[in-house]
Write a protein that holds these residues in place. Structure first.
Motif, PDB file in Angstrom:
ATOM      1  N   TYR A 101      16.438   4.680  32.261  1.00 21.49           N
ATOM      2  CA  TYR A 101      16.891   3.681  31.272  1.00 21.49           C
ATOM      3  C   TYR A 101      17.577   4.334  30.087  1.00 21.49           C
ATOM      4  N   VAL A 151      11.899  22.679  32.620  1.00 18.31           N
ATOM      5  CA  VAL A 151      11.251  22.536  33.922  1.00 18.31           C
ATOM      6  C   VAL A 151      11.549  21.137  34.451  1.00 18.31           C
ATOM      7  N   GLY A 152      12.378  21.056  35.486  1.00 16.16           N
ATOM      8  CA  GLY A 152      12.826  19.761  36.010  1.00 16.16           C
ATOM      9  C   GLY A 152      14.124  19.384  35.328  1.00 16.16           C
TER      10      GLY A 152
END
Ligand code: NAI
Length: 329
Positions: A101, A151-152
């Motif tokens: 979103y 991270v990610g």
């Protein structure tokens, strides 16, 4: 379509009612209680329920939804670790979500936490209110020139990487999938990220592979005086190990928008309650820790995007044209 909207807050109603003006075939009833085994029966007679990050959508609740003929769960969030997705699939209950979103909203909050804890904004604010204009204990470090470890690197991680790059940090990243948008970032192993980062920010979902990914073993591999930020899910960090690390003076600062055992607290005013766990109190006892209550998503733009996609999901379900990215089950 009749939707029962659980765990409704005033800002949810305002934002969804605004969006609802576009639809003449969807009706929403709002209730303050969250969905759980004691409240699920209120959904009798509805076509769908709308739920959020702390809702209980385990087996028992899903069984009851099935029994009442409620075939659709509209998650008004990206994460769905609180839904027993395998079981929902078995029961034929559709679960839809809002995958992205406003990644920038969460990333900006992650950076706000990193900067606030680095420059001791929480302490400076209180000092000046008390007419204490001293600077002892408020020294920070320049972020410029330091290394950010992301991270990610999905939607939120990528937005955070861009912010870090923008303020002059070198960006290293760990993910199984490299994001082609991040040409300025260097992908490294998780161990390299731990040992080389001055700021570590967590942006991967909670799963079997990420549960307690930050624990004593991984904290030991971090640089001394690292700043750790978690805006993802509380259980990525093993809180007891984090507290041990803070006591061992490993961290320059820790900024948490999520933490283990937050579920009963999230979005509630509990100032008169005796809390059932000591997690928040223990974390708040440290001068270099800032905790916010899962507010990373909470911007005007994000709320309006959440209501827009949630109602579009309801409409797509009705028309049999669900967008694959929004489909959890
Ligand atoms: P996304 O799906 O776009 O990106 C997640 C990334 O994590 C993917 O690139 C994936 O490959 C990676 N990943 C998965 N397992 C990994 C592992 N073991 N190690 C390293 N990387 C791994 O998700 P998005 O939209 O960026 O959201 C990330 C998380 O942020 C959500 O799962 C949710 O838990 C949290 N969130 C928090 C909010 C808040 O208000 N604090 C609001 C919205 C989301």
């Amino acid at each position: 379509m009749k939707i029962l909207f659980f765990d409704a807050k005033r800002y949810d109603e305002e934002s969804f009612d605004e969006e609802l003006k576009k639809y003449d075939d969807i009706a929403i009833d709002y209730i303050e209680s969250d969905i759980g085994i004691k409240t699920v029966r209120l959904a009798s007679g509805y076509d769908a329920v709308c739920a959020f990050v702390s809702s209980d959508l385990g087996k028992e609740v899903l069984d009851e939804l099935k029994r009442m003929g409620v075939g659709l769960v509209l998650m008004r969030c990206a994460g769905f670790n609180n839904v027993d997705t395998e079981y929902a699939k078995q029961l034929g209950i559709k679960v839809l979500r809002v995958p992205g979103y406003s990644p920038e909203a969460v990333a900006e909050h992650a950076m706000a936490l990193a900067l606030a804890v680095n420059r001791h904004i929480h302490k400076g604010y209180i000092r000046v209110r008390e007419n204490n204009f001293g600077l002892n204990g408020l020294m920070g470090i320049n972020m410029h020139g330091k290394t950010a470890g992301i991270v990610g690197t999905g939607k939120i991680g990528a937005a955070m990487a861009k912010i870090c790059h923008g303020i002059g940090m070198s960006v290293i990243a760990y993910d199984m999938v490299e994001n082609p948008e991040l040409s300025f970032a260097k992908y490294v192993t998780f161990d390299e990220l731990l040992s080389d980062s001055d700021l570590i920010s967590l942006h991967c979902p909670l799963s079997h592979s990420t549960y307690h990914m930050i624990c004593t073993e991984t904290i030991d591999k971090m640089k001394d005086n690292v700043i750790l930020v978690n805006t993802s899910r509380g259980a990525l960090i093993k809180t007891d190990d984090l507290i041990k690390g803070i006591r061992n003076k490993k961290f320059f600062g820790v900024g948490l928008d999520v933490y283990e055992e937050e579920t009963a607290n999230v979005f509630e005013n509990r100032e008169d309650d005796i809390l059932e766990t000591s997690v928040t109190a223990r974390l708040m006892s440290f001068p270099n820790v800032i905790v916010t209550s899962h507010q990373g998503f909470f911007t005007k733009e994000a709320l309006s995007s959440i209501s827009e996609t949630t109602l579009m999901n309801a409409c797509d379900y009705k028309n049999g044209k669900i967008k694959p990215a929004n489909e959890v089950v």
